[in-house]
Design a protein around this motif. Structure first.
Motif, PDB file in Angstrom:
ATOM      1  N   GLY A  76       0.785  -1.231   0.000  1.00  0.00           N
ATOM      2  CA  GLY A  76       0.000   0.000   0.000  1.00  0.00           C
ATOM      3  C   GLY A  76       0.811   1.272   0.000  1.00  0.00           C
ATOM      4  N   THR A 110       2.074  -3.894  -7.890  1.00  0.00           N
ATOM      5  CA  THR A 110       1.785  -3.912  -6.464  1.00  0.00           C
ATOM      6  C   THR A 110       2.326  -5.153  -5.792  1.00  0.00           C
ATOM      7  N   ARG A 113      -1.196  -5.576  -2.009  1.00  0.00           N
ATOM      8  CA  ARG A 113      -2.393  -4.756  -1.790  1.00  0.00           C
ATOM      9  C   ARG A 113      -3.043  -4.441  -3.134  1.00  0.00           C
ATOM     10  N   PRO A 115      -5.117  -1.080  -4.503  1.00  0.00           N
ATOM     11  CA  PRO A 115      -5.429   0.266  -4.031  1.00  0.00           C
ATOM     12  C   PRO A 115      -6.899   0.405  -3.615  1.00  0.00           C
ATOM     13  N   ASP A 273      -3.108   1.996   2.546  1.00  0.00           N
ATOM     14  CA  ASP A 273      -2.921   2.650   1.247  1.00  0.00           C
ATOM     15  C   ASP A 273      -2.570   4.124   1.495  1.00  0.00           C
TER      16      ASP A 273
END
Lengths: 303, 197
Positions: A76, A110, A113, A115, A273
């Motif tokens: 995040g 990523t 996570r 987003p 995040d």
């Protein structure tokens, strides 16, 4: 437009040679055509160690072009070591524009996570995957797990989940929760928290998964059914943050990290995040407390 | 020989790949492979697909009209090996005439369904709405929100039936890249369920 100054001389655009990119591209197309199925690929050496996101990175390098805007996150955050290194490698071998704003990115790599901001149709999300095989926890042999996928024989995984419930009254898999893709293949969604699993279901964006050490590529196309494995009398649940909120932006509808103060022992929570949190924080400071009102998990998850 | 002088192996293949990927991930979506105004030869769209995906690691077969020219091109320029159509990774077909070989292409195995062939099918025109001269395809499945519509001109209904037969045992099957003489692309992955008028 690409930043030519940032590019180190002596490398091909996006580091990989063209034949390697071609091979990865052919595998990606097959992965998309058979959602959830793990396509083997050659997996090259990269200037980062296997286990640090080489699978995701190879996908990103095969995808990226001068018109892309790239975002890289690790758990995040845009600003931790794995994300920073990968972003710098991308910048120095492509000169491509980078961003921390989820909404502005065309390509997002990523680690663990998804987003919080809902992704759009034209965006692609690339996952770094440590263990692509969801059946590995019940069967050590690759030959056998491949047969089990071929026959859609997931009974041993179902038994594993059942025994978990018998023993603990709960399925103890937190992150990396197995899902059924398009009603056919059981897939490892990478170690994203349960919170993120509902975001994969019928998502507008393309999701691509790369495991560098294990040499596998798989995909969930947009608008594809992704169902967490669950029983009629034991439904899938996401993590609960009841009564907790982000200490920075006040969010009650995002995945929270718990922080413990070394001196006082006090506990507080912040959004995992970071870019989402910063955006909300800015919105609140500009427009007053009413601006960031939330109506539950914005991605349709719901705790 | 077909003209490759304007194809950049790094940046054009990246751009073409992303467009093919966009269409493979969204059956029914129509995109441009080559700029509309560039005044290309009718086969240019097929050429850029071959240059983007084929190399010496891949095998191909060419069937139907113009197959000899395409075969020469793929072996000499892309470096790919020609094999019988039942064994090929990439099979170039001409959509206008019935091509029964489609039902005998490699569909992969249950252990390795990714070994199923990719069909590159030349058609006259592709539109996201109905094309006045062609057939209207209705597509469902992964990548499609509800139902997608695809207008194709220059694609024999027999070939659609052959494709449906080749893909009737998911996850076995073939994945199709349709390229039109006017430089457009659309895809029908094996996961798509297909009907037509």
């Amino acid at each position: 437009m690409p930043d030519k100054q940032a590019v180190r001389p002596g490398y091909n655009f996006a580091f990989l040679d063209e034949q390697t990119k071609k091979e990865i591209r052919r595998r990606i197309l097959k992965a998309v055509a058979v959602p959830g199925y793990q396509v083997p690929f050659a997996s090259r050496e990269l200037p980062i160690a296997q286990g640090w996101g080489t699978g995701g990175l190879q996908l990103t390098l095969a995808l990226v072009g001068p018109g892309d805007v790239v975002k890289v996150i690790d758990q995040g955050s845009d600003d931790v070591v794995n994300a920073v290194n990968i972003r710098r490698l991308l910048l120095q071998t492509t000169g491509v524009k980078t961003t921390e704003d989820t909404g502005a990115a065309t390509l997002i790599q990523t680690r663990h996570r998804i987003p919080e901001e809902r992704l759009r149709e034209e965006q692609a999300l690339v996952f770094q995957v440590p263990y692509p095989e969801p059946l590995r926890r019940v069967e050590p042999s690759e030959v056998k797990t491949r047969e089990m996928h071929a026959e859609a024989d997931y009974s041993r995984l179902w038994v594993f989940l059942y025994e978990d419930i018998v023993r603990w009254r709960e399925i103890t898999i937190g992150a990396q929760y197995p899902v059924l893709v398009n009603g056919r293949y059981v897939m490892d969604p990478s170690p994203i928290p349960r919170w993120d699993i509902p975001k994969l279901h019928m998502a507008a964006n393309l999701n691509l998964f790369g495991a560098g050490r294990e040499k596998r590529i798989y995909a969930v196309p947009p608008y594809t059914r992704v169902e967490p494995l669950a029983f009629e009398d034991h439904q899938f649940r996401v993590e609960s943050f009841d009564g907790k909120h982000c200490a920075v932006c006040g969010s009650t509808a995002s995945f929270l990290d718990e922080l413990i103060d070394d001196h006082t022992g006090a506990r507080r929570h912040t959004c995992s995040d970071v870019a989402y949190c910063a955006k909300r924080h800015q919105l609140l400071s500009e427009n007053g407390p009413g601006a960031g009102r939330q109506t539950g998990n914005e991605t349709g998850g719901g705790a | 020989m077909l003209d490759v002088s304007r194809f950049d192996p790094v940046f054009d293949s990246q751009r073409v790949f992303r467009r093919i990927l966009g269409c493979m991930a969204r059956p029914g979506k129509v995109d441009f492979l080559v700029p509309e105004e560039s005044g290309f030869a009718p086969d240019r769209a097929v050429v850029v697909v071959a240059l983007t995906l084929l190399d010496e690691e891949t095998t191909f077969a060419a069937l139907g009209e113009g197959k000899d020219r395409l075969a020469r091109f793929c072996s000499l320029i892309a470096g790919s090996r020609m094999v019988p159509s039942g064994q090929a990774d990439f099979v170039f077909v001409s959509g206008a005439k019935a091509c029964p070989e489609i039902t005998d292409l490699c569909r992969g195995s249950l252990l390795f369904p990714d070994r199923g062939a990719t069909v590159v099918c030349r058609v006259a025109a592709l539109r996201s709405e109905t094309h006045e001269r062609g057939v209207r395809l209705r597509l469902r499945g992964p990548g499609v929100k509800g139902e997608a519509s695809l207008g194709v001109a220059g694609l024999a209904r027999e070939n659609l039936a052959y494709l449906r037969e080749a893909n009737n045992e998911f996850p076995l099957g073939v994945d199709t890249i349709l390229v039109s003489a006017d430089g457009r692309v659309a895809c029908i992955p094996r996961s798509a369920r297909m009907a037509w008028d």
